[in-house]
Every structure is written in structure tokens, then in C-alpha cells.
Design a protein around this motif. Structure first.
Motif, PDB file in Angstrom:
ATOM      1  N   SER A 133      99.576  61.677  -2.646  1.00  0.00           N
ATOM      2  CA  SER A 133      98.236  61.110  -2.831  1.00  0.00           C
ATOM      3  C   SER A 133      97.954  60.000  -1.826  1.00  0.00           C
ATOM      4  O   SER A 133      96.795  59.739  -1.486  1.00  0.00           O
ATOM      5  CB  SER A 133      98.082  60.569  -4.261  1.00  0.00           C
ATOM      6  N   GLU A 134      99.012  59.349  -1.338  1.00  0.00           N
ATOM      7  CA  GLU A 134      98.839  58.244  -0.402  1.00  0.00           C
ATOM      8  C   GLU A 134      98.733  58.699   1.056  1.00  0.00           C
ATOM      9  O   GLU A 134      98.300  57.921   1.902  1.00  0.00           O
ATOM     10  CB  GLU A 134      99.984  57.243  -0.561  1.00  0.00           C
ATOM     11  N   VAL A 135      99.136  59.930   1.352  1.00  0.00           N
ATOM     12  CA  VAL A 135      99.027  60.406   2.730  1.00  0.00           C
ATOM     13  C   VAL A 135      97.886  61.400   2.926  1.00  0.00           C
ATOM     14  O   VAL A 135      97.388  61.562   4.043  1.00  0.00           O
ATOM     15  CB  VAL A 135     100.355  61.054   3.216  1.00  0.00           C
ATOM     16  N   PRO A 217     101.844  55.519   4.467  1.00  0.00           N
ATOM     17  CA  PRO A 217     101.085  54.503   5.209  1.00  0.00           C
ATOM     18  C   PRO A 217     100.513  53.412   4.311  1.00  0.00           C
ATOM     19  O   PRO A 217     100.406  52.253   4.723  1.00  0.00           O
ATOM     20  CB  PRO A 217      99.975  55.314   5.892  1.00  0.00           C
ATOM     21  N   ARG A 218     100.129  53.752   3.094  1.00  0.00           N
ATOM     22  CA  ARG A 218      99.592  52.730   2.200  1.00  0.00           C
ATOM     23  C   ARG A 218     100.674  51.744   1.785  1.00  0.00           C
ATOM     24  O   ARG A 218     100.413  50.550   1.624  1.00  0.00           O
ATOM     25  CB  ARG A 218      98.930  53.394   0.987  1.00  0.00           C
ATOM     26  N   TRP A 219     101.901  52.219   1.623  1.00  0.00           N
ATOM     27  CA  TRP A 219     103.006  51.298   1.331  1.00  0.00           C
ATOM     28  C   TRP A 219     103.288  50.424   2.551  1.00  0.00           C
ATOM     29  O   TRP A 219     103.551  49.231   2.420  1.00  0.00           O
ATOM     30  CB  TRP A 219     104.261  52.081   0.954  1.00  0.00           C
ATOM     31  N   LEU A 220     103.210  51.005   3.748  1.00  0.00           N
ATOM     32  CA  LEU A 220     103.462  50.242   4.968  1.00  0.00           C
ATOM     33  C   LEU A 220     102.436  49.127   5.151  1.00  0.00           C
ATOM     34  O   LEU A 220     102.788  48.007   5.538  1.00  0.00           O
ATOM     35  CB  LEU A 220     103.438  51.181   6.184  1.00  0.00           C
ATOM     36  N   VAL A 221     101.160  49.414   4.857  1.00  0.00           N
ATOM     37  CA  VAL A 221     100.133  48.370   4.957  1.00  0.00           C
ATOM     38  C   VAL A 221     100.432  47.249   3.969  1.00  0.00           C
ATOM     39  O   VAL A 221     100.316  46.063   4.295  1.00  0.00           O
ATOM     40  CB  VAL A 221      98.727  48.953   4.710  1.00  0.00           C
ATOM     41  N   LYS A 222     100.835  47.628   2.759  1.00  0.00           N
ATOM     42  CA  LYS A 222     101.174  46.623   1.753  1.00  0.00           C
ATOM     43  C   LYS A 222     102.333  45.734   2.215  1.00  0.00           C
ATOM     44  O   LYS A 222     102.405  44.554   1.868  1.00  0.00           O
ATOM     45  CB  LYS A 222     101.544  47.320   0.437  1.00  0.00           C
ATOM     46  N   GLU A 223     103.213  46.314   3.037  1.00  0.00           N
ATOM     47  CA  GLU A 223     104.366  45.577   3.548  1.00  0.00           C
ATOM     48  C   GLU A 223     104.079  44.931   4.912  1.00  0.00           C
ATOM     49  O   GLU A 223     105.025  44.584   5.637  1.00  0.00           O
ATOM     50  CB  GLU A 223     105.559  46.525   3.664  1.00  0.00           C
ATOM     51  N   ARG A 235      97.753  60.632  12.986  1.00  0.00           N
ATOM     52  CA  ARG A 235      98.250  62.004  13.095  1.00  0.00           C
ATOM     53  C   ARG A 235      97.670  62.895  11.999  1.00  0.00           C
ATOM     54  O   ARG A 235      97.585  64.102  12.148  1.00  0.00           O
ATOM     55  CB  ARG A 235      99.777  62.029  13.023  1.00  0.00           C
ATOM     56  N   ILE A 236      97.262  62.276  10.902  1.00  0.00           N
ATOM     57  CA  ILE A 236      96.717  63.041   9.774  1.00  0.00           C
ATOM     58  C   ILE A 236      95.204  63.136   9.840  1.00  0.00           C
ATOM     59  O   ILE A 236      94.619  64.207   9.593  1.00  0.00           O
ATOM     60  CB  ILE A 236      97.136  62.375   8.442  1.00  0.00           C
TER      61      ILE A 236
END
Length: 470
Positions: A133-135, A217-223, A235-236
Motif C-alpha cells: 500500500s505504501e509503494v 518510500p513512505r517509511w524512508l521519508v519518515k526516517e 521509478r514507480i
């Protein structure tokens, strides 16, 4: 020039999106395999270890209690250490569990091995839909998350045919003098061991493939790893849309910076939590656990021998797979609410028919056909939609923990049904049990009508903002 760059960046987008979503969804393959592997072992294990009805219920349900614990732990773990790491660890736990179960010398070892596998399965079923759901772009998100349900059905088909093949191998080679001593061990009365060990193969496949997918990517932004997230999103979605999505994620994270996990239990965010929990409980308490964990035993009661029961159970696995393709085709066009309502109504009438057949002493293929009808309605709507909805409705800041909490209720409900079924079946008619499942589906319909919003075609951030507007 920007248009040329954008068009070039979109080349291969579809292929890349499908690759990472299919790999992540393969956690469902392990879930599906594990969901039914125990059903092929029940008769032999009960005979070998002299289980009572209550002990049989715990043997079947112990993996589900493990799943509840695993999914609960996976939420905060995936929020802290990432979705990808959680998937890798889950595949290792499932591999160890499959091997340990196959060589378990006594019931205690077998139960502990199954619990360990439950930790891995629970983590995978919580993180896989969350990751997808996040990608996935909002236009394809329902379809991509439904891939998880599709791989569950594929795992079930694989397991059913593996169990059937192992059983027939054992029957035909029990007295053979040409079979190796190692295979001879499985070929007598303990071919259930081979059924468990076969699960090690898909767990290795999942482990290898998971190394090649990116972090969410949503986890990466949060981090605070926005540039890394943007390159994945490009890429998506293409470069221009990737910048827009990154900005949306950063904006919602700023808005919800004050959102703590405890906020889910009060105020406006209490509504998505209640919705998620109710969808998980009612979708899982509709009788699907009984069909997949006790299917061969139900068919034995309907007049089939064990070999015929395993063969009849194969029809359920195939119907489950085909019906899920229906969900894959329509979840993003028809929408979540209509599809779930359609499935619940069909499953309700299927349970009424199953109950009447058992109450009137029917045996044989009428029972198989009626159960297959229920499985078809479950697989085309109830099964996939619950994962889609739960993966969409929670805020970015606490999504992992919130989905974990909701997913725990899937496993607790499934475990309770699996634990209680053999005890209740021993003292009442199976028809009464299926009438109860029918009533439960009425409650699911009420939740769909009065509590569930339509989420198709909306970004995760848009769905999140809607909870704060009302």
C-alpha cells in the motif's frame, strides 16, 4: 525537456511496480501454505499422539496464537527498523519452523515449532499489505494489495497438492523395498512430517527475492531519507509525480507530528481503528478458518475417506484461486464497499445452504459444492478487501503499529474459531455452527453499510486527512 525526462522515467514503471509488489505479496504464499498444511496432518497427528478434541484444537490454533504475537511485534519493529528487514526476518522464522516441525520428536517440539512459524507468518501478513500500500499508486493500490490475497490462494493450492502428493507417495511406497530409509520414514504413518518440511522451499524463495526489493518510500521519508525515497517513487510514478508524492508525505507527516499511537483510541482517529478491528474480526469469524483448517475432516464426516477428502479439498483450493482473480479485476473499479457487500451476501446464503444440508443428513458432493460456493464469495471479496482497507485507513506516523493492532485481531479471531470448533462440533450439529456463521455475516454487512468509507482512487494521504476533517 521535462516532458522527455518524465516519459523516459516512466519506461518500465509498470514492470518495476509489479516486480516489487509481487515479491512482497509472496509473503502471502507462505501464509496460504501454512494455513492449510496442518489440515492434511490432523488425522495422522491425532492418531500418533492420541490428542483429545481440545488438544487437537490447540494443535491447530497454536500457530494462530503465534501469528497474533508476531503481527503485534512486527508493527513497532517495522516502524523502527523498516518494512524490508521485517519481511526478511519473517522468512527465516518460517524456514526454521518448517524444518523443526518435520523433525519434531514429540508434541512439545511440534507445538513450539508451529508457534515459531506463527511469529513469522503473523509478521509477513501484517507487513506485506502495508508495504504494498505504501509503494503502489492510488490508481492501482487495491489491485496490488489484492495480489497478496492472490498469493495466499496460490500457497493454498501448492500446499493442497503437495499434501495430496505426499500422502499418495506414502500409500504407494509404504511396503516398497526400493525406497531409501530416509523416505521410508515419511512413507509409513508419519508422512505429515514431509508435509511440514515442504514449506521450507517457498520460504527460501521468498527470502532470496526479498533482498531485491527496495525499502518503503513512505517509511524512508519518515526516517528523513527523502531523496532515497524520491528515487524509488520516481521509478514507480515518474520523476514529476514522485516529487509531488514526496511533498504530500512530508506535509501529512508534519500535520500528524503530534499524532501518537494513543491518539488512535480517542477522538477522530478512533473511527478508523474501530473500523479496522471490526473488519478484521468479522471477516475472519465467518467460518473460513474452519474450512481451511478442518476441510479434510469436514469431508470425512461427509462420507469421504482421507484420500478422497484431500482430493475434495483440492477443489476448494482451486475455487479460492480463481475467485481471487475476480477480486483482482474489480477491486479498483467496483470499489471496496460494493465488493465486500456482494461477498458478504453471497457467503451468508452459502452458509444457510451448508447448514441445511448438514441438518438434513446430506453427504458427498452437495456438501463440497456448497462449501466451494462459500469459499468463492469469501475469496472474491471478503478475504482481499479486509487487507486492502486495513492497509489504507491509518495515518503514516503510526501506520505500522495501527495495522499490527488490527491484524492481531485477525489471528486472535482465527485462533479462537480453530480452537473451539472441534469442541463445539463434538456436542452439536455442524449445521448449527454454519447458521451461526451466517448470522455473523449480517453483522459484517451492517459495518459495511454504516461505518466503511469508499477508498478507491484516493491517495493514502487524502484518506488520512479525511479523518481530521470530520
Amino acid at each position: 525537456m521535462s516532458e522527455i525526462i518524465e516519459n523516459n522515467s516512466k519506461k518500465g514503471v509498470s514492470t518495476y511496480l509489479y516486480f516489487i509488489c509481487i515479491v512482497a505479496a509472496c509473503g502471502g504464499l507462505l501464509f496460504g501454505y501454512d494455513a492449510v498444511v496442518v489440515s492434511g496432518t490432523n488425522s495422522q497427528v491425532v492418531k500418533q499422539f492420541s490428542f483429545t478434541n481440545a488438544q487437537l484444537g490447540f494443535y491447530v490454533s497454536c500457530v494462530l496464537w503465534g501469528c497474533a504475537i508476531g503481527s503485534g511485534i512486527a508493527g513497532p519493529f517495522s516502524d523502527s527498523f523498516g518494512r524490508k528487514r521485517t519481511l526478511l526476518i519473517s522468512s527465516v522464522l518460517i524456514f526454521v519452523s518448517a524444518t523443526w516441525s518435520g523433525f519434531a520428536p514429540n508434541p512439545i517440539h511440534l507445538i513450539l515449532a508451529r508457534l515459531l512459524g506463527g511469529f513469522g507468518i503473523g509478521a509477513a501478513t501484517m507487513v506485506c499489505p502495508l508495504y504494498i500500500s505504501e509503494v503502489a499508486p492510488e490508481k492501482y493500490r487495491g489491485r496490488m494489495v489484492t495480489l497478496f490475497q492472490l498469493t495466499i490462494t496460490m500457497g493454498i493450492v501448492m500446499c493442497v497438492f503437495a499434501n495430496y502428493g505426499i500422502f499418495n507417495f506414502a500409500i504407494h511406497n509404504a511396503t516398497s523395498t526400493t525406497v531409501s530409509p530416509f523416505l521410508k520414514w515419511f512413507a509409513v504413518d508419519e508422512n505429515w512430517r514431509a508435509m511440514f518440511m515442504a514449506e521450507a522451499l517457498p520460504s527460501i524463495l521468498f527470502l532470496v527475492c526479498a533482498f531485491f526489493i527496495p525499502e518503503s518510500p513512505r517509511w524512508l521519508v519518515k526516517e528523513n531519507k527523502g531523496y532515497q525515497a524520491e528515487s524509488i517513487l520516481a521509478r514507480i510514478n515518474g520523476t514529476l509525480r514522485a516529487k509531488e508524492i514526496r511533498a504530500e508525505i512530508e506535509d501529512t507527516l508534519a500535520i500528524e507530528s503530534y499524532v501518537k499511537f494513543s491518539n488512535l483510541f480517542r477522538g477522530r482517529l478512533r473511527k478508523p481503528l474501530i473500523l479496522g478491528v471490526l473488519i478484521c474480526i468479522l471477516s475472519e469469524a465467518c467460518g473460513v478458518s474452519v474450512v481451511f483448517y478442518y476441510g479434510p475432516q469436514i469431508f470425512e464426516k461427509a462420507g469421504f475417506d482421507l484420500g478422497g477428502a484431500l482430493g475434495g479439498f483440492a477443489s476448494i483450493a482451486l475455487v479460492n484461486l480463481v475467485a481471487t482473480l475476480f477480486a483482482l479485476a474489480f477491486v479498483d473499479s467496483v470499489g471496496r464497499r460494493k465488493l465486500l457487500g456482494f461477498g458478504a451476501i453471497g457467503a451468508f446464503f452459502s452458509h444457510i445452504v451448508i447448514g441445511l444440508l448438514f441438518m438434513n443428513g446430506a453427504i458427498g458432493w452437495p456438501i463440497v459444492i456448497a462449501i466451494n460456493a462459500f469459499v468463492a464469495f469469501f475469496a472474491c471479496a471478503i478475504g482481499p478487501v479486509k487487507f486492502v482497507i486495513v492497509s489504507e485507513i491509518f495515518p503514516n506516523q503510526v501506520r505500522g503499529k495501527a495495522i499490527a493492532l488490527a491484524t492481531v485481531f485477525i489471528w486472535v479471531t482465527s485462533a479462537l474459531v480453530a480452537q473451539v470448533f472441534p469442541i463445539v462440533e463434538a456436542v452439536t450439529s455442524p449445521g448449527v455452527i454454519y447458521f451461526f456463521f451466517a448470522v455473523e455475516l449480517v453483522l459484517l454487512l451492517l459495518v459495511v453499510k454504516f461505518l466503511m468509507p469508499e477508498t478507491k482512487g484516493r491517495t493514502i494521504e487524502d484518506i488520512e486527512r479525511s479523518w481530521f476533517k470530520h
